[in-house]
Scaffold this active site. Structure first.
Site, PDB file in Angstrom:
ATOM      1  CB  SER A   1      -0.962  -0.049   1.198  1.00 34.96           C
ATOM      2  OG  SER A   1      -2.059   0.798   1.038  1.00 34.96           O
TER       3      SER A   1
ATOM      4  CG  ASP B   1      -7.195  -3.936  -2.361  1.00 36.89           C
ATOM      5  OD1 ASP B   1      -7.876  -3.276  -1.547  1.00 36.89           O
ATOM      6  OD2 ASP B   1      -5.956  -3.854  -2.443  1.00 36.89           O
TER       7      ASP B   1
ATOM      8  CG  HIS C   1      -5.357  -3.317   1.056  1.00 34.96           C
ATOM      9  ND1 HIS C   1      -4.908  -2.893  -0.174  1.00 34.96           N
ATOM     10  CD2 HIS C   1      -4.689  -2.566   1.966  1.00 34.96           C
ATOM     11  CE1 HIS C   1      -4.025  -1.922  -0.018  1.00 34.96           C
ATOM     12  NE2 HIS C   1      -3.860  -1.716   1.280  1.00 34.96           N
TER      13      HIS C   1
END
Length: 279
Positions: A108, A229, A257
């Site tokens: 991320s 996600d 995610h």
């Protein structure tokens, strides 16, 4: 399973809390965690540290402004200001540990930092894994991420658990892990300095890497994304795939995610095989 050593390392400008395992191994993996209330490197990477440290030296630092690492006295005014601090923190850490070159794994926000490191210090890194990247021009602010940004408006363990459940595909199956992560992260999230840094980071907008810069990154890059996600859409990985010259993409179905947690065994095999030139 190797023992994870926790240590605080002082460099010229930063105090970095580091999780380290497999120090006797010759090749190094630097793991970069994502953002969110109470996130730490250990919460993000504990399963990967256990698996990968049999073959690699694994470094998982709390980024500046997160967990037990230092927090800036003067908060940056924009995301690039934070990025510059994180890049400098990580290079100082590698210098202090006398590590000249490492593989990179980002999650991320950690993916965005990884790309900055490749642009600013390309000679220090070898192969790269970007898992669940966002921060691209086609990355939309999902309702899940928007709600996560509002955690501190009325913080509670229940609210944090709800947010954590949005990070996975099957919240019911993942309930025990979500519960343990929530307990761990809530305690960290409620520290005043963590909240102050979190508010500053989330008040800034991502600054996408220009296409011209992406096309100049020659490192081998493996993009990994959960098809389902809801925090950072898989579209972000397709965007990077189209512009990074030496990239490939692995997409997991029925995965959100947290690929490193939901598909932990497969993910850990995947990245180790990639670093070992078997993929």
């Amino acid at each position: 399973m190797k023992t994870v050593i926790e240590q605080s390392i002082k460099t010229t400008n930063f105090e970095t809390y580091l999780n380290r395992a497999g120090e006797e191994n010759s090749e190094v993996i630097l793991f970069l965690h994502g953002s969110g209330p109470g996130v730490t490197a250990f919460a993000n990477w504990r399963y990967a540290l256990a698996a990968c440290s049999e073959t690699y030296e694994c470094l998982a630092p709390d980024l500046l402004g997160f967990g037990k690492s230092g927090h800036p006295e003067t908060l940056p005014k924009n995301r690039q200001g934070w990025m510059d601090l994180w890049v400098n923190q990580l290079i100082e850490l590698l210098d202090e540990l006398d590590i000249q070159k490492a593989h990179l794994v980002g999650n991320s926000l950690g993916c965005s930092i990884a790309l900055e490191l490749l642009l600013e210090h390309p000679e220090r890194f070898d192969k790269v894994v970007l898992m669940g990247p966002g921060g691209t021009p086609n990355t939309k602010l999902s309702p899940e991420l928007a709600r996560a940004k509002g955690f501190y408006d009325n913080p509670s363990p229940k609210k944090l658990r709800q947010i954590m459940s949005w990070f996975v595909y099957d919240a019911e199956a993942m309930a025990p892990i979500i519960d343990s992560i929530t307990d761990y992260r809530y305690e960290t999230a409620m520290r005043p300095e963590v909240q102050l840094s979190n508010d500053s980071i989330f008040a800034t907008a991502a600054v996408p890497v220009p296409v011209t810069a992406l096309r100049r990154i020659e490192h081998p890059i493996l993009l990994v994304h959960g098809r389902d996600d809801m925090v950072c859409s898989v579209d972000s990985s397709y965007y990077l795939l189209s512009h990074l010259p030496n990239a490939q993409l692995h997409v997991y179905g029925k995965c959100g995610h947290w690929t490193q947690i939901e598909k932990q065994e497969s993910f850990n095999h995947l990245i180790q095989n990639y670093f070992a030139n078997k993929i």
